[in-house]
Design a protein around this motif. Structure first.
Motif, mmCIF file in Angstrom:
data_model
loop_
_atom_site.group_PDB
_atom_site.id
_atom_site.type_symbol
_atom_site.label_atom_id
_atom_site.label_comp_id
_atom_site.label_asym_id
_atom_site.label_seq_id
_atom_site.Cartn_x
_atom_site.Cartn_y
_atom_site.Cartn_z
ATOM 1 N N VAL A 1 2.221 -2.241 -5.822
ATOM 2 C CA VAL A 1 0.841 -1.781 -5.770
ATOM 3 C C VAL A 1 0.320 -1.830 -4.338
ATOM 4 O O VAL A 1 -0.523 -1.033 -3.952
ATOM 5 N N THR A 2 0.849 -2.739 -3.530
ATOM 6 C CA THR A 2 0.378 -2.870 -2.152
ATOM 7 C C THR A 2 0.763 -1.678 -1.285
ATOM 8 O O THR A 2 0.200 -1.504 -0.213
ATOM 9 N N TYR A 3 1.693 -0.872 -1.756
ATOM 10 C CA TYR A 3 2.076 0.288 -0.964
ATOM 11 C C TYR A 3 0.915 1.248 -0.775
ATOM 12 O O TYR A 3 0.788 1.875 0.271
ATOM 13 N N GLY A 4 0.068 1.373 -1.758
ATOM 14 C CA GLY A 4 -1.101 2.251 -1.625
ATOM 15 C C GLY A 4 -2.012 1.790 -0.497
ATOM 16 O O GLY A 4 -2.453 2.581 0.338
ATOM 17 N N GLY A 5 -2.285 0.494 -0.441
ATOM 18 C CA GLY A 5 -3.117 -0.056 0.625
ATOM 19 C C GLY A 5 -2.452 0.054 1.981
ATOM 20 O O GLY A 5 -3.103 0.333 2.987
ATOM 21 N N THR A 6 -1.152 -0.152 2.002
ATOM 22 C CA THR A 6 -0.415 -0.046 3.260
ATOM 23 C C THR A 6 -0.439 1.385 3.778
ATOM 24 O O THR A 6 -0.654 1.621 4.964
ATOM 25 N N LEU A 7 -0.226 2.337 2.886
ATOM 26 C CA LEU A 7 -0.253 3.740 3.303
ATOM 27 C C LEU A 7 -1.639 4.156 3.785
ATOM 28 O O LEU A 7 -1.760 4.903 4.752
ATOM 29 N N ALA A 8 -2.678 3.647 3.148
ATOM 30 C CA ALA A 8 -4.038 3.945 3.596
ATOM 31 C C ALA A 8 -4.294 3.349 4.977
ATOM 32 O O ALA A 8 -4.918 3.977 5.834
#
Length: 63
Positions: free
Chosen positions: A46-53
């Motif tokens: 789920v942290t990938y979304g925040g990382t990509l942002a």
């Protein structure tokens, strides 16, 4: 190498450094968490979304 004029030097404020650092740390942390054998690794996807942002905002600051 290019020389900067005085006006160009005053416009530099390094705004992309911290967001770029956060992007790199986020990518490394997300990769480590996703490859971990713990059950936490599946939740860490789920942290990938925040990382990509964060990476998107880092690259927008530079451009």
């Amino acid at each position: 190498m290019r020389e900067l004029t005085v006006e160009e030097m005053t416009q530099l404020d390094g705004e992309g450094f911290w967001s770029g650092l956060g992007c790199g740390l986020g990518l490394a942390g997300s990769a480590y968490a996703a490859l971990s054998p713990d059950p936490f690794s599946k939740i860490a996807l789920v942290t990938y979304g925040g990382t990509l942002a964060g990476c998107y905002s880092a690259f927008r600051a530079v451009l």
